[in-house]
Scaffold this motif. Sequence first.
Motif, short mmCIF file in Angstrom:
data_model
loop_
_atom_site.label_atom_id
_atom_site.label_comp_id
_atom_site.label_asym_id
_atom_site.label_seq_id
_atom_site.Cartn_x
_atom_site.Cartn_y
_atom_site.Cartn_z
N GLU A 517 0.84 -1.19 0.00
CA GLU A 517 0.00 0.00 0.00
C GLU A 517 0.88 1.24 0.00
N ILE A 518 0.30 2.33 -0.49
CA ILE A 518 0.94 3.64 -0.40
C ILE A 518 0.01 4.57 0.36
N LEU A 519 0.57 5.33 1.29
CA LEU A 519 -0.18 6.41 1.95
C LEU A 519 0.08 7.68 1.16
N PHE A 520 -0.99 8.30 0.64
CA PHE A 520 -0.80 9.40 -0.31
C PHE A 520 -1.82 10.50 -0.08
N ALA A 521 -1.57 11.64 -0.73
CA ALA A 521 -2.53 12.74 -0.86
C ALA A 521 -2.42 13.24 -2.29
N PHE A 549 -7.63 13.31 -2.96
CA PHE A 549 -7.66 13.34 -1.49
C PHE A 549 -6.64 14.38 -1.08
N ASP A 550 -7.12 15.57 -0.78
CA ASP A 550 -6.24 16.71 -0.51
C ASP A 550 -6.70 17.43 0.75
N PRO A 551 -6.53 16.78 1.91
CA PRO A 551 -7.09 17.33 3.16
C PRO A 551 -6.22 18.47 3.70
N PRO A 552 -6.80 19.31 4.54
CA PRO A 552 -6.00 20.35 5.21
C PRO A 552 -5.14 19.73 6.30
N LEU A 553 -4.15 20.49 6.74
CA LEU A 553 -3.32 20.07 7.86
C LEU A 553 -4.15 20.04 9.14
N TYR A 554 -3.79 19.13 10.04
CA TYR A 554 -4.43 19.13 11.35
C TYR A 554 -4.10 20.45 12.07
N PRO A 555 -5.03 20.98 12.84
CA PRO A 555 -4.71 22.19 13.62
C PRO A 555 -3.55 21.91 14.58
N LYS A 568 -1.12 15.65 8.83
CA LYS A 568 -2.41 15.63 8.16
C LYS A 568 -2.81 14.18 7.90
N PRO A 569 -4.07 13.93 7.57
CA PRO A 569 -4.50 12.56 7.25
C PRO A 569 -4.03 12.14 5.86
#
Length: 616
Positions: A517-521, A549-555, A568-569
């Motif tokens: 698997e690859i973890l990606f954005a 899948f382009d989520p924002p950074l976690y606060p 980020k996720p």
Amino acid sequence: MPRPLALALLLLAGPAFATPTDDDAARRPNVLLILTDDQGWGDIHSHGNEKLDTPNLDRLADEGARFERFFVSPVCAPTRAAMLTGRYSLRCGVHGVTRGHEAMRPGEVTIAELLQDAGYRTGCFGKWHNGAHARTNPYGQGFDEFAGFTAGHWNNYFDPLLPYPPKHAATRVEPAAPDGPQRSEGYIADIFTDAALRFIGDRSTDASEAAPWFCYVPYNTPHWPPQVSEELFAKYVDRGFDTETAAAYAMVENIDRNVGRLTAALEQWGMAEDTIVLFLTDNGPNGKRYNGHMLGRKGSAHEGGVRVPLFVRYPRIVAPEVVVRQNAAHIDLLPTLCELCGVEPPQDRVLDGRSLLPILNGDVPGDPPWEDRQLFTFKDWRGTPNGERGAVRTDRWRCVREGKRWELFDMHADPGQTTDVSDQFPKVRDDLAEAFAAKWAEVTADGFDPVPTLLTSEIGATLPAHEAELRPAIGEGIRYVGPNGWANDWILGWEDADAFAEWPIEIEGGDHRYDVEILFAATSEQVGSTFAVEVGSMGEVRGTVERAFDPPLYPSPDRFTRPEAYEKPWATLNLGTVLLREGTETLRLKAIKKPGETMPEVKAVRLRPVSVGSPH
């Protein structure tokens, strides 16, 4: 000492402590080893920092031996490796802080392994930073229990996502979260202290009742990110400090409170007399703040980069209010603890350190006498070491090369290193430079081959981007979020489809199949990108990104913009199953199709074992 509120919770984790008996006098001592990250020599109130409050650390120093000249490495991982093995880190294969350069060779013998073999319960709670995978993580280096993380720093300190979440009971099973980090509630240093206290207080089995323990608490603060409670931060802002210094001092005071919780528990449970408590830090300060007027800070081979606190409290052996003025170093802790705990040090390898027992009570002459010696600092930690930077320290001299030439300082006459006296004492400089070259050749004889990640029929691995080597080079068509690929960075700016990332792996126990698997954005423009994972000549598996899948950074509650990557996720892309044959190989992540200007961002490659193949 006030009793911490956490003690009430700890009593729920196991039966209360038994009252010590005469038989306890014959027991080997417990060991509590506390290490902090980026806290300098000057980050202690009793070292002349009058505006910083560290009452528990000051008390610890007063109740035992305070070392005036204790030296470590310029950065985190080399200090840890040297401290745990009694050997200069280059002997252990550790020469950096990321990209796998921080991993100790599996054959190294740590103080945890020695004590574990002698019947100690062993636990590590905090930042490991000497290897992230099987054989090199804490479980592979002598620890029964571990809570924390293995990388060089962590992203968020409040309610952190931890790959090894704390356990609420003793365990002998490696409790890594199988699908990624899990949330833990609270502030990170408090969480590690809670876990350490549960370990110390464990009375869940007959073996736990009888066995002494070794508890290693490597706090990751005051390393950035600059996150700490408003109460403590505001306190140091009100005292007139700039934002960076206020954040660092606030984190140091939080550490002090947690050290107070640990020492209070030892007193509460009748263990203080039988426990060796050591406190030290891993390098100079990570900012321009008070450091005893020494030259240098974190990363420097000068005095201020490597001279740190060491406090040792052991009432059965060490008198209170002792000041040790002889030079000592991280390499000395393993032989010292071996002698104090009645454990034989390794006989099959060179130990660079020596026991500090002859000087633990100050200036009393040892038998044999404590002789002056040369202590070495090796600084090349950004890439493959070349021996061009470092230092040699004796009682009087510091010979340093941080640029193109060696400099010599008389530390008796000039402790602030204001004047290079090479012209006055050229032979001293040349002799020390020659000694450095000889020691360099000796400790690097085994080279710098990376430690491959172990895979078996039962053990998979997540290969993080920051452990990869980027080819052809960082910045040449492929790069990291940060300029160097620090811990928790990911790959982005992958513009050249011919560039790739690679990791060394070792398959053991036959041929095995793994899901890859690859973890990606990915942005919408990057949909349709195709990746391949190739392992030697065993073929490859491919996968195409089919959704954005382009989520924002976690606060992140930083007090100022951090120099490290944020968090980020990540989405998961399954590439299929690959058969890997027994042996050592190189795993490559390649770009097959690049519809946009760049490939998607990549956080990691994950391999999960699915079956056992036929051995050769």
